[in-house]
Design a protein around this motif. Structure first.
Motif, PDB file in Angstrom:
ATOM      1  N   LYS A 144     -11.726  92.583 -52.882  1.00  0.00           N
ATOM      2  CA  LYS A 144     -11.178  93.659 -53.711  1.00  0.00           C
ATOM      3  C   LYS A 144     -10.386  94.672 -52.883  1.00  0.00           C
ATOM      4  N   LYS A 145     -10.858  94.981 -51.681  1.00  0.00           N
ATOM      5  CA  LYS A 145     -10.211  95.967 -50.816  1.00  0.00           C
ATOM      6  C   LYS A 145     -10.104  95.410 -49.411  1.00  0.00           C
ATOM      7  N   PRO A 146      -8.974  94.876 -49.046  1.00  0.00           N
ATOM      8  CA  PRO A 146      -8.825  94.138 -47.792  1.00  0.00           C
ATOM      9  C   PRO A 146      -9.394  94.782 -46.534  1.00  0.00           C
ATOM     10  N   LEU A 147      -8.941  95.941 -46.120  1.00  0.00           N
ATOM     11  CA  LEU A 147      -9.489  96.587 -44.923  1.00  0.00           C
ATOM     12  C   LEU A 147      -9.641  98.070 -45.222  1.00  0.00           C
ATOM     13  N   GLU A 148     -10.888  98.501 -45.291  1.00  0.00           N
ATOM     14  CA  GLU A 148     -11.163  99.856 -45.739  1.00  0.00           C
ATOM     15  C   GLU A 148     -11.924 100.621 -44.667  1.00  0.00           C
ATOM     16  N   PHE A 149     -11.402 101.764 -44.257  1.00  0.00           N
ATOM     17  CA  PHE A 149     -12.055 102.601 -43.260  1.00  0.00           C
ATOM     18  C   PHE A 149     -13.352 103.173 -43.828  1.00  0.00           C
ATOM     19  N   MET A 150     -14.398 103.190 -42.977  1.00  0.00           N
ATOM     20  CA  MET A 150     -15.675 103.760 -43.400  1.00  0.00           C
ATOM     21  C   MET A 150     -16.026 104.995 -42.570  1.00  0.00           C
ATOM     22  N   PHE A 151     -16.159 104.827 -41.250  1.00  0.00           N
ATOM     23  CA  PHE A 151     -16.584 105.913 -40.369  1.00  0.00           C
ATOM     24  C   PHE A 151     -15.800 105.886 -39.067  1.00  0.00           C
ATOM     25  N   SER A 152     -15.717 107.068 -38.433  1.00  0.00           N
ATOM     26  CA  SER A 152     -15.249 107.122 -37.055  1.00  0.00           C
ATOM     27  C   SER A 152     -16.167 108.023 -36.261  1.00  0.00           C
ATOM     28  N   TYR A 153     -16.441 107.627 -35.022  1.00  0.00           N
ATOM     29  CA  TYR A 153     -17.266 108.382 -34.095  1.00  0.00           C
ATOM     30  C   TYR A 153     -16.469 108.571 -32.811  1.00  0.00           C
ATOM     31  N   SER A 154     -16.611 109.742 -32.225  1.00  0.00           N
ATOM     32  CA  SER A 154     -16.019 110.000 -30.924  1.00  0.00           C
ATOM     33  C   SER A 154     -17.047 110.714 -30.072  1.00  0.00           C
ATOM     34  N   TYR A 155     -17.315 110.197 -28.880  1.00  0.00           N
ATOM     35  CA  TYR A 155     -18.353 110.746 -28.005  1.00  0.00           C
ATOM     36  C   TYR A 155     -19.663 110.901 -28.770  1.00  0.00           C
ATOM     37  N   GLN A 156     -19.985 109.870 -29.547  1.00  0.00           N
ATOM     38  CA  GLN A 156     -21.246 109.799 -30.292  1.00  0.00           C
ATOM     39  C   GLN A 156     -21.368 110.837 -31.398  1.00  0.00           C
ATOM     40  N   LYS A 157     -20.282 111.452 -31.782  1.00  0.00           N
ATOM     41  CA  LYS A 157     -20.313 112.415 -32.873  1.00  0.00           C
ATOM     42  C   LYS A 157     -19.486 111.889 -34.035  1.00  0.00           C
ATOM     43  N   LEU A 158     -20.015 112.082 -35.253  1.00  0.00           N
ATOM     44  CA  LEU A 158     -19.307 111.656 -36.437  1.00  0.00           C
ATOM     45  C   LEU A 158     -18.042 112.495 -36.610  1.00  0.00           C
ATOM     46  N   MET A 159     -16.905 111.842 -36.711  1.00  0.00           N
ATOM     47  CA  MET A 159     -15.643 112.540 -36.872  1.00  0.00           C
ATOM     48  C   MET A 159     -15.120 112.455 -38.305  1.00  0.00           C
ATOM     49  N   ASP A 160     -15.361 111.333 -38.963  1.00  0.00           N
ATOM     50  CA  ASP A 160     -14.832 111.146 -40.305  1.00  0.00           C
ATOM     51  C   ASP A 160     -15.725 110.187 -41.066  1.00  0.00           C
ATOM     52  N   ASN A 161     -15.953 110.484 -42.323  1.00  0.00           N
ATOM     53  CA  ASN A 161     -16.785 109.661 -43.187  1.00  0.00           C
ATOM     54  C   ASN A 161     -16.050 109.484 -44.499  1.00  0.00           C
ATOM     55  N   GLN A 162     -15.652 108.247 -44.799  1.00  0.00           N
ATOM     56  CA  GLN A 162     -14.910 107.977 -46.022  1.00  0.00           C
ATOM     57  C   GLN A 162     -15.734 107.177 -47.020  1.00  0.00           C
ATOM     58  N   THR A 163     -17.021 107.026 -46.766  1.00  0.00           N
ATOM     59  CA  THR A 163     -17.831 106.292 -47.734  1.00  0.00           C
ATOM     60  C   THR A 163     -18.421 107.282 -48.732  1.00  0.00           C
ATOM     61  N   ALA A 164     -18.347 106.922 -49.982  1.00  0.00           N
ATOM     62  CA  ALA A 164     -18.805 107.832 -51.025  1.00  0.00           C
ATOM     63  C   ALA A 164     -20.320 107.853 -51.137  1.00  0.00           C
ATOM     64  N   SER A 165     -20.961 106.840 -50.605  1.00  0.00           N
ATOM     65  CA  SER A 165     -22.393 106.709 -50.798  1.00  0.00           C
ATOM     66  C   SER A 165     -23.170 107.017 -49.529  1.00  0.00           C
ATOM     67  N   SER A 166     -24.283 107.744 -49.700  1.00  0.00           N
ATOM     68  CA  SER A 166     -25.165 108.056 -48.566  1.00  0.00           C
ATOM     69  C   SER A 166     -26.010 106.849 -48.182  1.00  0.00           C
ATOM     70  N   ARG A 167     -25.865 105.751 -48.912  1.00  0.00           N
ATOM     71  CA  ARG A 167     -26.620 104.536 -48.558  1.00  0.00           C
ATOM     72  C   ARG A 167     -26.115 103.948 -47.233  1.00  0.00           C
ATOM     73  N   PHE A 168     -24.935 104.362 -46.835  1.00  0.00           N
ATOM     74  CA  PHE A 168     -24.347 103.877 -45.582  1.00  0.00           C
ATOM     75  C   PHE A 168     -24.506 104.958 -44.520  1.00  0.00           C
ATOM     76  N   GLN A 169     -25.262 104.643 -43.475  1.00  0.00           N
ATOM     77  CA  GLN A 169     -25.521 105.618 -42.427  1.00  0.00           C
ATOM     78  C   GLN A 169     -25.232 105.013 -41.059  1.00  0.00           C
ATOM     79  N   PRO A 170     -24.249 105.545 -40.338  1.00  0.00           N
ATOM     80  CA  PRO A 170     -24.021 105.067 -38.971  1.00  0.00           C
ATOM     81  C   PRO A 170     -25.059 105.664 -38.037  1.00  0.00           C
ATOM     82  N   GLN A 171     -25.365 104.926 -36.977  1.00  0.00           N
ATOM     83  CA  GLN A 171     -26.349 105.377 -36.001  1.00  0.00           C
ATOM     84  C   GLN A 171     -25.817 105.072 -34.609  1.00  0.00           C
ATOM     85  N   SER A 172     -25.754 106.106 -33.771  1.00  0.00           N
ATOM     86  CA  SER A 172     -25.239 105.917 -32.410  1.00  0.00           C
ATOM     87  C   SER A 172     -26.291 106.338 -31.400  1.00  0.00           C
ATOM     88  N   SER A 173     -27.011 105.352 -30.859  1.00  0.00           N
ATOM     89  CA  SER A 173     -28.079 105.645 -29.906  1.00  0.00           C
ATOM     90  C   SER A 173     -27.553 105.735 -28.477  1.00  0.00           C
TER      91      SER A 173
END
Lengths: 116, 113
Positions: free
Chosen positions: A40-69
């Motif tokens: 349905k959506k060929p390539l869709e941006f979800m998250f970006s992290y820089s130096y382990q910090k969240l920079m951008d979040n384009q997902t509408a749902s909180s069910r998706f959580q990035p984790q950077s250990s």
């Protein structure tokens, strides 16, 4: 040797369950991303992290959580899975310079998720 | 909102011909335009990219032509080879978008031998 590792390659889950998609990059990059690709959506941006910090979040749902250990890790936790979440999830990385410019993004091999 | 558009959706050309893939965008702050190609069951790979400081970028048989005024760009593939058969994605990003790439819907290119 692969520069960006994604695990697992294939994943089958049942509706309502929770899964974690693993991504590790060995390119020495300081920025990492998640993208999703489906019919349905060929390539869709979800998250970006820089130096382990969240920079951008384009997902509408909180069910998706990035984790950077670690600096070179960016995992993706997905809870309460739905059939619509079925897609290939790509991790990518790039290098951000001191001027704030981002160089080319390299994509990992992807994790193909199927939710039944 | 579809900020990056590609046409055609699919394209077939004969081996040796020039394939032309089109891309347009809406956001005038976009300042980086990479083209990625993707083969079946593989991940996208960077093919060639351009920044608005120039209106043309060439790399072997692949050339990007960029028109900032019309917010359009195109990828020309000369002397097309069967190995060029893939889906091509035009993407764009802004300096303030923290590297986020916005992709078009893709053009599926088939080269007939």
């Amino acid at each position: 040797d692969p520069k960006i590792i994604q695990k697992p390659k294939y994943l089958v889950a049942v509706t309502g369950s929770e899964k974690i998609l693993i991504c590790e990059q060995y390119l020495g990059h300081n920025a990492m991303y998640w993208y999703r690709q489906s019919a349905k959506k060929p390539l869709e941006f979800m998250f970006s992290y820089s130096y382990q910090k969240l920079m951008d979040n384009q997902t509408a749902s909180s069910r998706f959580q990035p984790q950077s250990s670690k600096k070179n890790h960016l995992d993706l936790q997905i809870t309460a899975l739905k059939p619509d979440d079925s897609a290939t999830y790509f991790c990518a990385s790039s290098q951000r310079d001191w001027g704030g410019n981002y160089a080319e993004q390299f994509f990992g091999p992807g994790t193909r998720l199927t939710v039944l | 909102q579809q900020q990056v558009r590609q046409s055609p959706q699919s394209l077939t050309v004969w081996e040796g011909e020039t394939a032309i893939l089109n891309c347009s965008y809406e956001d005038s702050t976009f300042d980086y335009f990479p083209w990625y190609w993707q083969f079946p069951r593989e991940s996208p790979a960077l093919l060639i990219a351009i920044r608005p400081v120039s209106n043309k970028k060439e790399d072997g048989r692949f050339t990007i032509f960029f028109n900032k005024r019309e917010k359009k760009l195109s990828l020309h593939i000369t002397d097309s080879q069967p190995g060029d058969s893939a889906t091509y994605f035009c993407a764009a990003s802004s300096w303030y978008n923290q590297g986020k790439l916005i992709f078009g819907q893709g053009t599926k290119l088939s080269i007939k031998p």
